[in-house]
Design an enzyme around this catalytic site. Structure first.
Site, PDB file in Angstrom:
ATOM      1  N   ASN A 162       0.792  -1.236   0.000  1.00 17.49           N
ATOM      2  CA  ASN A 162       0.000   0.000   0.000  1.00 17.49           C
ATOM      3  C   ASN A 162       0.823   1.285   0.000  1.00 17.49           C
ATOM      4  OD1 ASN A 162       0.722  -0.531   2.675  1.00 17.49           O
ATOM      5  ND2 ASN A 162      -1.052   0.550   3.474  1.00 17.49           N
ATOM      6  N   GLY A 171       2.513  -5.438   7.379  1.00 21.68           N
ATOM      7  CA  GLY A 171       1.580  -6.276   6.633  1.00 21.68           C
ATOM      8  C   GLY A 171       0.426  -6.691   7.515  1.00 21.68           C
ATOM      9  N   SER A 172      -0.091  -7.877   7.252  1.00 28.80           N
ATOM     10  CA  SER A 172      -1.306  -8.303   7.939  1.00 28.80           C
ATOM     11  C   SER A 172      -0.997  -8.914   9.308  1.00 28.80           C
ATOM     12  CB  SER A 172      -2.034  -9.335   7.084  1.00 28.80           C
ATOM     13  OG  SER A 172      -1.224 -10.478   6.950  1.00 28.80           O
ATOM     14  N   GLY A 222       2.173 -11.323  10.407  1.00 27.27           N
ATOM     15  CA  GLY A 222       3.024 -10.734  11.443  1.00 27.27           C
ATOM     16  C   GLY A 222       3.139 -11.640  12.661  1.00 27.27           C
ATOM     17  N   GLU A 225       4.471  -3.831  12.060  1.00 26.76           N
ATOM     18  CA  GLU A 225       3.383  -2.857  11.906  1.00 26.76           C
ATOM     19  C   GLU A 225       2.272  -3.572  11.162  1.00 26.76           C
ATOM     20  OE1 GLU A 225       3.072  -0.098  13.311  1.00 26.76           O
ATOM     21  OE2 GLU A 225       5.141   0.280  13.924  1.00 26.76           O
ATOM     22  N   CYS A 273      -3.131   1.679   6.663  1.00 29.13           N
ATOM     23  CA  CYS A 273      -3.372   1.067   7.985  1.00 29.13           C
ATOM     24  C   CYS A 273      -3.837   2.113   8.980  1.00 29.13           C
ATOM     25  CB  CYS A 273      -2.144   0.316   8.477  1.00 29.13           C
ATOM     26  SG  CYS A 273      -0.631   1.208   8.253  1.00 29.13           S
ATOM     27  N   GLU A 281       8.838   3.020  14.549  1.00 27.52           N
ATOM     28  CA  GLU A 281       9.547   3.333  13.316  1.00 27.52           C
ATOM     29  C   GLU A 281       9.684   4.857  13.204  1.00 27.52           C
ATOM     30  OE1 GLU A 281       9.109   0.613   9.989  1.00 27.52           O
ATOM     31  OE2 GLU A 281       7.010   0.478  10.548  1.00 27.52           O
TER      32      GLU A 281
HETATM   33  P1  ADP Z   1      -1.119  -7.786   2.816  1.00 29.49           P
HETATM   34  O1  ADP Z   1      -2.528  -8.068   3.173  1.00 29.49           O
HETATM   35  O2  ADP Z   1      -0.679  -6.383   3.048  1.00 29.49           O
HETATM   36  O3  ADP Z   1      -0.697  -8.338   1.495  1.00 29.49           O
HETATM   37  P2  ADP Z   1       0.625  -9.763   4.000  1.00 29.49           P
HETATM   38  O4  ADP Z   1       0.954  -9.941   5.439  1.00 29.49           O
HETATM   39  O5  ADP Z   1       0.047 -10.914   3.272  1.00 29.49           O
HETATM   40  O6  ADP Z   1      -0.320  -8.521   3.980  1.00 29.49           O
HETATM   41  O7  ADP Z   1       1.889  -9.276   3.198  1.00 29.49           O
HETATM   42  C1  ADP Z   1       2.828  -8.332   3.671  1.00 29.49           C
HETATM   43  C2  ADP Z   1       4.201  -8.749   3.204  1.00 29.49           C
HETATM   44  O8  ADP Z   1       4.530  -9.991   3.835  1.00 29.49           O
HETATM   45  C3  ADP Z   1       4.320  -9.007   1.711  1.00 29.49           C
HETATM   46  O9  ADP Z   1       5.605  -8.620   1.260  1.00 29.49           O
HETATM   47  C4  ADP Z   1       4.146 -10.501   1.624  1.00 29.49           C
HETATM   48  O10 ADP Z   1       4.698 -11.051   0.449  1.00 29.49           O
HETATM   49  C5  ADP Z   1       4.899 -10.950   2.856  1.00 29.49           C
HETATM   50  N1  ADP Z   1       4.530 -12.291   3.327  1.00 29.49           N
HETATM   51  C6  ADP Z   1       3.381 -12.962   3.133  1.00 29.49           C
HETATM   52  N2  ADP Z   1       3.435 -14.185   3.686  1.00 29.49           N
HETATM   53  C7  ADP Z   1       4.656 -14.308   4.251  1.00 29.49           C
HETATM   54  C8  ADP Z   1       5.331 -15.329   4.994  1.00 29.49           C
HETATM   55  N3  ADP Z   1       4.758 -16.490   5.258  1.00 29.49           N
HETATM   56  N4  ADP Z   1       6.576 -15.088   5.435  1.00 29.49           N
HETATM   57  C9  ADP Z   1       7.158 -13.890   5.198  1.00 29.49           C
HETATM   58  N5  ADP Z   1       6.598 -12.912   4.510  1.00 29.49           N
HETATM   59  C10 ADP Z   1       5.358 -13.100   4.034  1.00 29.49           C
END
Ligand code: ADP
Length: 478
Positions: free
Chosen positions: A149, A225-226, A230, A247, A281, A459
């Protein structure tokens, strides 16, 4: 179509399976092809970062300053082009894309300055003849995993401090937006970073991200991320005794009191809930309104929403660009249905709309007659959808605002000093906004939240040192 943009591993550009980067405003427009790194390439990148660490951790402040300064200058000089690339791959408006690019330049500028201000403390010991020095040292190899985002600002606010404080980096951007990440890494490399100090591994979270998370040579991991990703990453990091900074989501409240300037309140909500297509977010998704002015507030909101221009991000008149992809748009639509099934009243928007180009366009949606137990008031939707919850007074507003698993940003519109002050002190959030949207923050002050929104040190600004360095206390008898 030009050659796929490669990954950067130990100073070499390396090819990989090419994936198309698609414009969400026009799905026939391929922004470019970008190589997805393999797990083996990701491990090589971590090895390269480890090998480069001893020299970079001893580099002089001036060397680090020069790289960060040159990166800032180039980003700023190319702000129109990079802003356009950003809007093309992510879908925020061109004004927002250029604004975010300028923000990235400012962040590199800030940390270029910080590189020249690295300090420690010298204190007398409680023991005679002993001196004490407190210094900060870099962590080592830092893993950086970023979301889609903010394709340039979030990488900037993690990369700049990581490099400023002498760490080496393995950087994995989100699969949907490799364009800005690639451009940024290219700029930093040409700005003079030695081989291996910064490695770029684009591709899937489950492959590239997971390989970074599982590797014990990664000394610190910063992630945006999500919540589920996380949480998994934190669990693995705890096993490895690794430092993490997370975050994650938000379900940010914006309170509108009866004494508010209603135009200010409506401006804050339109911006906070719907700009950047609600894909922040820090977006406001729970609008908590004193019932005495609920009718007047909803009237003004619907009037303003009727004039909002949703369309192709690259067209100058557009105020709200597309949703980032089909899966996010379907999720937003699912929540519109859920809200209606729960008994909320859809006052405006929510429908998918078509434009001249094939894209993921959706009108921003406002629900009224919501309560704080509804799923649309509890779960992060990450789209242009806001739920209005009426309350009888300020006390109830505060209690509803805090009744959430998240705690990133909280806002209030009021002309009362008493309520503004009370809200600043009692909102359970990392950031509080008075007569300002919940989204939209400065780059030189701490960013972060509480509860399920964040984990680990803040951060941005000087507080970034808390995560990107480790403290050493040295005693000398002399
Ligand atoms: P969003 O809903 O913002 O895509 P994610 O948590 O899926 O949220 O993704 C945020 C970041 O984390 C992205 O760069 C994604 O590729 C990465 N990501 C997703 N799954 C994993 C994982 N199992 N291990 C590490 N990084 C991941």
């Amino acid at each position: 179509m030009s050659e796929p943009k490669p990954n950067l591993v130990g100073g070499d550009w390396v090819a990989g399976d090419a994936a198309p980067n698609i414009n969400p405003s026009d799905t026939t427009d391929i922004v470019g092809l970008y190589a997805r790194a393999s797990a083996a390439q990701t491990r090589m990148a971590i090895d390269a970062a480890k090998a480069a660490f001893p020299a970079w951790s001893r580099s002089t402040p001036l060397e680090r300053h020069a790289v960060l300064r040159a990166a800032s200058d180039e980003i700023l000089a190319r702000k129109e082009e990079l802003g356009q690339l950003l809007s093309r791959e992510e879908g925020k408006t061109l004004a927002e894309g250029i604004g975010e690019t300028v923000r990235a330049a400012q962040i590199f500028d800030f940390f270029a300055g910080e590189a020249l201000r690295l300090t420690g403390e010298v204190l007398p010991s409680i023991r005679p003849g002993v001196g004490v020095e407190i210094t900060r040292e870099p962590m080592g190899v830092v893993g950086i995993i970023t979301p889609w985002n903010f394709p340039i600002a979030i990488p900037a606010w993690k990369l700049a401090p990581a490099l400023c404080y002498g760490n080496t980096v393995v950087f994995k951007p989100a699969d949907l937006v490799p364009g800005c990440a690639w451009a940024l890494v290219d700029i930093l490399r040409r700005a003079g970073l030695p081989d291996g100090v910064l490695n770029l591994v684009m591709g899937r979270g489950s492959v590239v991200g997971q390989t970074i998370v599982d590797n014990p040579d990664v000394a610190a991991l910063t992630f945006t991320g999500s919540v589920p990703t996380g949480a998994a990453l934190a669990a693995k990091s705890a096993q490895l005794m690794r430092k993490v900074q997370l975050e994650m989501g938000g379900k940010n409240p914006f309170v509108v009191l009866a004494d508010a300037d209603l135009d200010v309140a409506v401006d804050c909500v339109i911006n906070g809930a719907f700009f950047s297509t609600g894909q922040r977010c820090t977006a406001s998704s729970r609008i908590i309104v004193e019932e005495a002015i609920e009718g007047a507030f909803l009237d003004k909101m619907t009037e303003r929403m009727a004039g909002l221009r949703v369309g192709n991000a690259l067209e100058p008149e557009t105020q709200i660009g597309p949703v980032v992809d089909e899966s996010q748009l379907s999720q937003n639509e699912k929540y519109i249905e859920i809200g209606q099934d729960e008994g909320a009243r859809l006052v405006a928007g929510g429908e998918r709309v078509s434009r001249d180009t094939e894209g993921y366009f959706q009108m921003p949606a406002l629900f009224a007659d919501c309560n704080n137990q509804m799923r649309i008031a509890r779960e992060e939707i990450f789209g242009p959808v806001a739920a209005v919850i009426a309350v009888k007074d300020y006390d109830e507003a505060l209690s509803v605002a805090n009744d959430t698993e998240f705690g990133l940003s909280a806002g209030i519109a009021t002309t009362s000093l008493k309520h503004a002050t009370h809200f600043k002190r009692n909102a359970e959030a990392g950031m509080v906004m008075v007569n300002l949207p919940t989204a939209g923050v400065d780059f030189h002050v701490p960013f972060g939240g509480r509860k399920a929104s964040s984990h680990g040190p803040r951060e941005q600004g000087r507080y970034a040192a808390e995560f990107f360095t480790t403290v050493k206390t040295a005693y000398t008898m002399a």
